[in-house]
Design an enzyme around this catalytic site. Structure first.
Site, PDB file in Angstrom:
ATOM      1  N   LYS A 216      -6.743  -4.091   7.225  1.00  0.00           N
ATOM      2  CA  LYS A 216      -5.486  -3.893   7.953  1.00  0.00           C
ATOM      3  C   LYS A 216      -5.681  -3.819   9.464  1.00  0.00           C
ATOM      4  O   LYS A 216      -6.781  -3.623   9.963  1.00  0.00           O
ATOM      5  CB  LYS A 216      -4.744  -2.680   7.396  1.00  0.00           C
ATOM      6  CG  LYS A 216      -4.072  -3.056   6.064  1.00  0.00           C
ATOM      7  CD  LYS A 216      -3.136  -2.026   5.536  1.00  0.00           C
ATOM      8  CE  LYS A 216      -2.453  -2.623   4.277  1.00  0.00           C
ATOM      9  NZ  LYS A 216      -1.770  -1.614   3.505  1.00  0.00           N
ATOM     10  N   ARG A 256      -7.553   0.098  -2.780  1.00  0.00           N
ATOM     11  CA  ARG A 256      -7.098  -1.280  -3.019  1.00  0.00           C
ATOM     12  C   ARG A 256      -7.743  -2.175  -1.966  1.00  0.00           C
ATOM     13  O   ARG A 256      -7.498  -1.994  -0.779  1.00  0.00           O
ATOM     14  CB  ARG A 256      -5.575  -1.309  -2.900  1.00  0.00           C
ATOM     15  CG  ARG A 256      -4.939  -2.680  -3.045  1.00  0.00           C
ATOM     16  CD  ARG A 256      -3.439  -2.581  -2.764  1.00  0.00           C
ATOM     17  NE  ARG A 256      -2.777  -3.856  -2.910  1.00  0.00           N
ATOM     18  CZ  ARG A 256      -2.734  -4.778  -1.949  1.00  0.00           C
ATOM     19  NH1 ARG A 256      -3.314  -4.578  -0.791  1.00  0.00           N
ATOM     20  NH2 ARG A 256      -2.113  -5.930  -2.168  1.00  0.00           N
TER      21      ARG A 256
END
Ligand code: PMM
Length: 283
Positions: A216, A256
């Site tokens: 991210k 995840r």
């Protein structure tokens, strides 16, 4: 089935995005055969479950229509389920969740926590499936991309508690609810980092916690330093594995990730360190 799938350590959720435009791996697995193979590869590398999604949630992404999402997701779920893989379906649509559960998915991962589709909670409740409730303040457009907080940890915790209340009221059993801080969703890098520094406060909500930091933007910012340009998403996997170790150490239920191997090692190391601590305590 009762409760959640159980593992003896923080679980590794591998990501299969069946999308042409996801921010970190879009387009690579945009074909049923390639996506199923990729999911199986992730399991071989150490994934405990595979998260299959057909809609990109990146800022400014246009929504895919329902028929297209079904066409992307369901054959991949079916293919992986036939190989015995534990699957979560990453969707904001009740119809996709319902069909995916019928095709063999074990849990529903909804980044909107049931807010995008009012039929989502009843569908998941009826199926008796586990449900991931992510912190979400709406679709990522305009001012919603950045997110404004006075106290990000308290606000995310309070908003998640409210969603969990709604989910319980909608009939999903308490032992089937997972919460997720929604890193990068209406959050800036410092918000994401502060949330990771206070995972204990998320755990205090009383449900297992899923952490999805993989590749991210905030990791790009950390790696770039104050002046530099962030490295591309695919060069953020070592940083992702570092977050996996930190999250596992703090008691996350699952992480995840797109690149499984390093994270599988990271959670094993965290488990071994925890084992050493437990052995010391037992002496
Ligand atoms: N982030 C993305 C997609 N799905 N699901 C959960 N539960 N939590 C997340 O933070 C999350 C998610 C976006 O990342 P991707 O486009 O790289 O898959």
């Amino acid at each position: 089935m009762s409760g959640l799938p159980a593992w003896d350590r923080c679980a590794v959720m591998g990501v299969v995005n069946v999308t042409p435009d996801s921010f970190s791996d879009g387009g690579r697995w945009f074909d049923t055969t390639a996506a199923v193979k990729h999911g199986l590869d992730l399991v071989a590398e150490g994934a405990d479950l595979v998260d299959v999604g057909g809609e990109s949630t990146r800022p400014g992404a246009t929504r895919v229509d329902e028929a297209e999402e079904l066409k992307r997701v369901i054959p991949v779920v079916r293919g992986l389920a036939s190989e015995g893989v534990t699957i979560s379906v990453d969707t904001m649509r009740s119809s996709v969740a319902e069909r995916a559960l019928a095709a063999g998915a074990a849990l529903v991962n909804d980044v909107s926590g049931g807010l995008a589709d009012p039929a989502m909670i009843p569908v998941v409740a009826d199926a008796g499936a586990p449900f991931v409730v992510m912190h979400w303040r709406g679709f990522l457009e305009g001012g919603n991309i950045q997110g404004r907080y006075e106290d990000v940890v308290s606000e995310v915790v309070d908003e998640l508690r409210a969603r969990v209340g709604a989910v319980l009221e909608g009939g999903i059993a308490a032992d089937r609810i997972v919460v997720d801080p929604g890193l990068g969703f209406s959050k800036q890098a410092e918000h994401d980092l502060t949330l990771l520094a206070h995972l204990d406060r998320l755990l205090d909500i009383g449900h297992p916690v899923l952490v999805a930091a993989s590749r991210k933007r905030f990791l790009g910012r950390v790696l770039a330093g104050p002046e530099g340009a962030p490295p591309p998403a695919r060069e953020r996997d070592a940083a992702t594995a570092a977050v996996s170790a930190l999250a596992a150490h703090q008691g996350a239920w699952a992480v995840r990730v797109h690149e499984v191997r390093a994270t599988a090692d990271a959670v094993r190391v965290a488990q071994a360190v925890e084992g050493a601590r437990a052995a010391e305590g037992a002496q």
